[in-house]
Structures are given as C-alpha cells and as structure tokens.
Design a protein around this motif. Structure first.
Motif, PDB file in Angstrom:
ATOM      1  N   TYR A  47      45.094  50.571  36.709  1.00 55.06           N
ATOM      2  CA  TYR A  47      44.951  50.307  38.138  1.00 55.06           C
ATOM      3  C   TYR A  47      46.321  50.186  38.788  1.00 55.06           C
ATOM      4  O   TYR A  47      47.228  49.558  38.234  1.00 55.06           O
ATOM      5  CB  TYR A  47      44.173  49.010  38.382  1.00 55.06           C
ATOM      6  N   SER A  64      30.994  46.807  45.287  1.00 56.12           N
ATOM      7  CA  SER A  64      30.129  47.393  44.257  1.00 56.12           C
ATOM      8  C   SER A  64      30.375  48.902  44.109  1.00 56.12           C
ATOM      9  O   SER A  64      30.237  49.433  43.018  1.00 56.12           O
ATOM     10  CB  SER A  64      28.660  47.116  44.549  1.00 56.12           C
ATOM     11  N   ILE A  67      33.685  49.300  41.753  1.00 55.42           N
ATOM     12  CA  ILE A  67      33.774  48.698  40.419  1.00 55.42           C
ATOM     13  C   ILE A  67      33.858  49.820  39.392  1.00 55.42           C
ATOM     14  O   ILE A  67      33.049  50.746  39.376  1.00 55.42           O
ATOM     15  CB  ILE A  67      32.574  47.779  40.124  1.00 55.42           C
ATOM     16  N   HIS A  68      34.865  49.743  38.553  1.00 47.35           N
ATOM     17  CA  HIS A  68      35.063  50.733  37.493  1.00 47.35           C
ATOM     18  C   HIS A  68      34.841  50.040  36.156  1.00 47.35           C
ATOM     19  O   HIS A  68      35.364  48.965  35.918  1.00 47.35           O
ATOM     20  CB  HIS A  68      36.484  51.308  37.535  1.00 47.35           C
ATOM     21  N   THR A  69      34.100  50.659  35.292  1.00 48.41           N
ATOM     22  CA  THR A  69      33.911  50.097  33.956  1.00 48.41           C
ATOM     23  C   THR A  69      34.746  50.886  32.968  1.00 48.41           C
ATOM     24  O   THR A  69      35.008  52.072  33.164  1.00 48.41           O
ATOM     25  CB  THR A  69      32.431  50.143  33.539  1.00 48.41           C
ATOM     26  N   THR A  70      35.177  50.220  31.936  1.00 49.06           N
ATOM     27  CA  THR A  70      35.993  50.892  30.920  1.00 49.06           C
ATOM     28  C   THR A  70      35.181  51.242  29.707  1.00 49.06           C
ATOM     29  O   THR A  70      34.111  50.771  29.495  1.00 49.06           O
ATOM     30  CB  THR A  70      37.182  50.004  30.495  1.00 49.06           C
TER      31      THR A  70
END
Length: 70
Positions: A47, A64, A67-70
């Motif tokens: 980021y 919402s 939002i980034h998920t790894t």
C-alpha cells in the motif's frame, strides 16, 4: 518555527523499525538532542500513500469498496 537546525529525511526501512527513534538516535550520535516534528508514512507493504482514502471518502460504502484482501 524554532531557530534550530532542521533536516528532512526520507527513510526506507523494514517492518519493525521505529522511524521516530531515528531522529533521537541521530541527535545522540551528534551529541545533541533531536526530535521528530513530522512523520509521513508513504508506504506500508504494497500500500502507498496514493492508495489512501481522503477524510471525506470515509463512508461505509466507499470503505467496503476499497478493502483489499491478501
């Protein structure tokens, strides 16, 4: 502004580095005192500052969507 010498420092460091302590350590090494006046984190992991939301963008919907998920 105080009439003391100032430096601007750009620092790339690894996780766990206490960036604010760099100023303290620099002052200690120079046998004087030093303090961090301003600290801007421009990157953490993948980021960057350009990925950050502006304060007026902090709505539940916009958050919402970003939002980034790894």
């Amino acid at each position: 502004d105080a009439p003391y010498p100032k430096i601007d420092l750009c620092l790339s460091c690894s996780t766990g580095t206490y960036a604010r302590s760099i100023g303290y350590d620099l002052g200690k090494k120079l046998q004087t005192s030093a303090t961090t006046i301003n600290l801007i984190r421009t990157k953490i992991g993948h980021y960057t500052l350009s990925d950050a939301l502006q304060i007026n963008e902090l709505t539940p919907e916009h958050i919402s969507q970003n939002i980034h998920t790894t």
